[in-house]
Design an enzyme around this catalytic site. Structure first.
Site, PDB file in Angstrom:
ATOM      1  N   LYS A 273      -2.186  -2.687   7.572  1.00  0.00           N
ATOM      2  CA  LYS A 273      -3.331  -2.225   8.203  1.00  0.00           C
ATOM      3  C   LYS A 273      -3.408  -3.140   9.594  1.00  0.00           C
ATOM      4  O   LYS A 273      -2.897  -4.341   9.523  1.00  0.00           O
ATOM      5  CB  LYS A 273      -4.495  -2.481   7.234  1.00  0.00           C
ATOM      6  CG  LYS A 273      -4.880  -1.457   6.289  1.00  0.00           C
ATOM      7  CD  LYS A 273      -6.193  -1.787   5.745  1.00  0.00           C
ATOM      8  CE  LYS A 273      -6.566  -0.654   4.879  1.00  0.00           C
ATOM      9  NZ  LYS A 273      -7.793  -1.098   4.164  1.00  0.00           N
TER      10      LYS A 273
ATOM     11  N   HIS B  48      -2.963   1.899  -6.419  1.00  0.00           N
ATOM     12  CA  HIS B  48      -3.820   0.499  -6.412  1.00  0.00           C
ATOM     13  C   HIS B  48      -3.725  -0.187  -7.589  1.00  0.00           C
ATOM     14  O   HIS B  48      -3.678  -1.616  -7.155  1.00  0.00           O
ATOM     15  CB  HIS B  48      -5.191   1.072  -6.131  1.00  0.00           C
ATOM     16  CG  HIS B  48      -6.187   0.148  -5.443  1.00  0.00           C
ATOM     17  ND1 HIS B  48      -5.972  -0.338  -4.216  1.00  0.00           N
ATOM     18  CD2 HIS B  48      -7.120  -0.755  -5.792  1.00  0.00           C
ATOM     19  CE1 HIS B  48      -6.729  -1.059  -3.738  1.00  0.00           C
ATOM     20  NE2 HIS B  48      -7.784  -1.479  -4.839  1.00  0.00           N
TER      21      HIS B  48
ATOM     22  N   ARG C 291       0.933  -1.070  -0.126  1.00  0.00           N
ATOM     23  CA  ARG C 291      -0.094  -0.172  -0.090  1.00  0.00           C
ATOM     24  C   ARG C 291       1.129   1.254  -0.061  1.00  0.00           C
ATOM     25  O   ARG C 291       1.981   1.142   0.507  1.00  0.00           O
ATOM     26  CB  ARG C 291      -1.013   0.007   1.334  1.00  0.00           C
ATOM     27  CG  ARG C 291      -1.773  -1.137   1.426  1.00  0.00           C
ATOM     28  CD  ARG C 291      -2.807  -1.017   2.674  1.00  0.00           C
ATOM     29  NE  ARG C 291      -3.741  -2.020   2.727  1.00  0.00           N
ATOM     30  CZ  ARG C 291      -3.418  -3.324   3.159  1.00  0.00           C
ATOM     31  NH1 ARG C 291      -2.474  -3.662   3.572  1.00  0.00           N
ATOM     32  NH2 ARG C 291      -4.228  -4.194   3.057  1.00  0.00           N
TER      33      ARG C 291
ATOM     34  N   ARG D 210      -0.650  -2.415  -6.966  1.00  0.00           N
ATOM     35  CA  ARG D 210      -0.646  -2.977  -5.885  1.00  0.00           C
ATOM     36  C   ARG D 210      -1.227  -4.254  -6.327  1.00  0.00           C
ATOM     37  O   ARG D 210      -1.082  -5.356  -6.074  1.00  0.00           O
ATOM     38  CB  ARG D 210      -1.320  -2.236  -4.750  1.00  0.00           C
ATOM     39  CG  ARG D 210      -1.851  -3.337  -3.810  1.00  0.00           C
ATOM     40  CD  ARG D 210      -2.368  -2.662  -2.501  1.00  0.00           C
ATOM     41  NE  ARG D 210      -2.920  -3.567  -1.479  1.00  0.00           N
ATOM     42  CZ  ARG D 210      -2.160  -4.240  -0.872  1.00  0.00           C
ATOM     43  NH1 ARG D 210      -0.962  -4.403  -0.762  1.00  0.00           N
ATOM     44  NH2 ARG D 210      -3.086  -5.098   0.319  1.00  0.00           N
TER      45      ARG D 210
END
Length: 239
Positions: free
Chosen positions: A123, A195, A98, A198
């Site tokens: 996260k 994104h 991320r 990723r």
């Protein structure tokens, strides 16, 4: 509440995802109401029973090898910012991390040795390690000679020497994409974001690039012996 949700879609022109996001906020509030005000439990129960609307899942964008190479080659590495941008984009591409994980990276989280890897904090305070390709390790070694040698030094600082913002990292990528369009015309047809990098990381194969000689979660079996059934599902053949 139903009138409010209908108002969002019919009068304000919000999409189904926006409608569901508003509903999620309302439901979260009424969970608290049910805990704090027992007399309101019947109303809260009715609100919590309102279902979300189903939505179509968008296809995840992808990049080809020539497109990735054009983006990585775009920064002017004769300048400090170009060296940083190239190292940043290569680290994003290699790790599939991320943006928040990469911009928060500290010098002590880059490990060189028999196996070169990045220590990422994701996260939920989850820690993970991602092997680096030999090319990524060489690039980061050169870049680390430019930044302060302290363990807590920010690996990819902005011009003021502090953490890059998410928008700053996205801007760096967009600048590279715009420049890469001059050498790779197919990029003009695609919307490239961190994104996309990723998700693309899970479906590429870089023969001979992994410094550890093994495949990580971001280095699946390649096209020669696999079939991608859907995002996240790869059928291995010929083993």
């Amino acid at each position: 509440m139903f009138a409010f949700l209908d108002h969002l879609e019919q009068e304000r022109g919000n999409g189904t995802r926006s409608r569901n996001a508003r509903l999620a906020a309302i439901r979260s509030f009424f969970r608290l109401v049910a805990l704090r005000e027992p007399c309101c439990v019947p109303v809260a129960t009715r609100v919590l029973a309102v279902p979300v609307k189903r939505t179509d899942k968008r296809l995840i964008g992808y990049l080809t090898r020539p497109e990735i190479e054009a983006i990585l080659a775009a920064p002017d590495q004769r300048q400090w910012s170009g060296q940083r941008d190239h190292a940043l984009l290569l680290a994003l591409y290699n790790s599939g991390a991320r943006v928040s994980e990469i911009i928060a990276l500290r010098r002590r989280q880059i490990r060189f040795g028999e196996t070169n890897f990045l220590e990422l904090n994701g996260k939920g305070r989850k820690e993970r390690t991602v092997p680096m390709w030999a090319k990524t390790a060489r690039t980061l070694k050169r870049w680390l000679q430019v930044i302060p040698a302290t363990p807590e030094a920010i690996v990819f600082p902005n011009a003021r020497g502090v953490l890059l913002s998410r928008d700053g990292a996205a801007y760096i990528l967009q600048q590279a994409v715009e420049k890469a369009k001059t050498t790779c015309a197919t990029l003009a047809e695609k919307k490239v974001s961190p994104h996309v990098l990723r998700h693309y990381a899970g479906f590429r194969t870089i023969p001979g690039e992994a410094s550890s000689g093994c495949r990580s979660a971001h280095q699946p079996w390649g096209p020669a012996n696999s079939v991608v059934l859907s995002p996240g599902i790869v059928l291995i053949t010929g083993l």
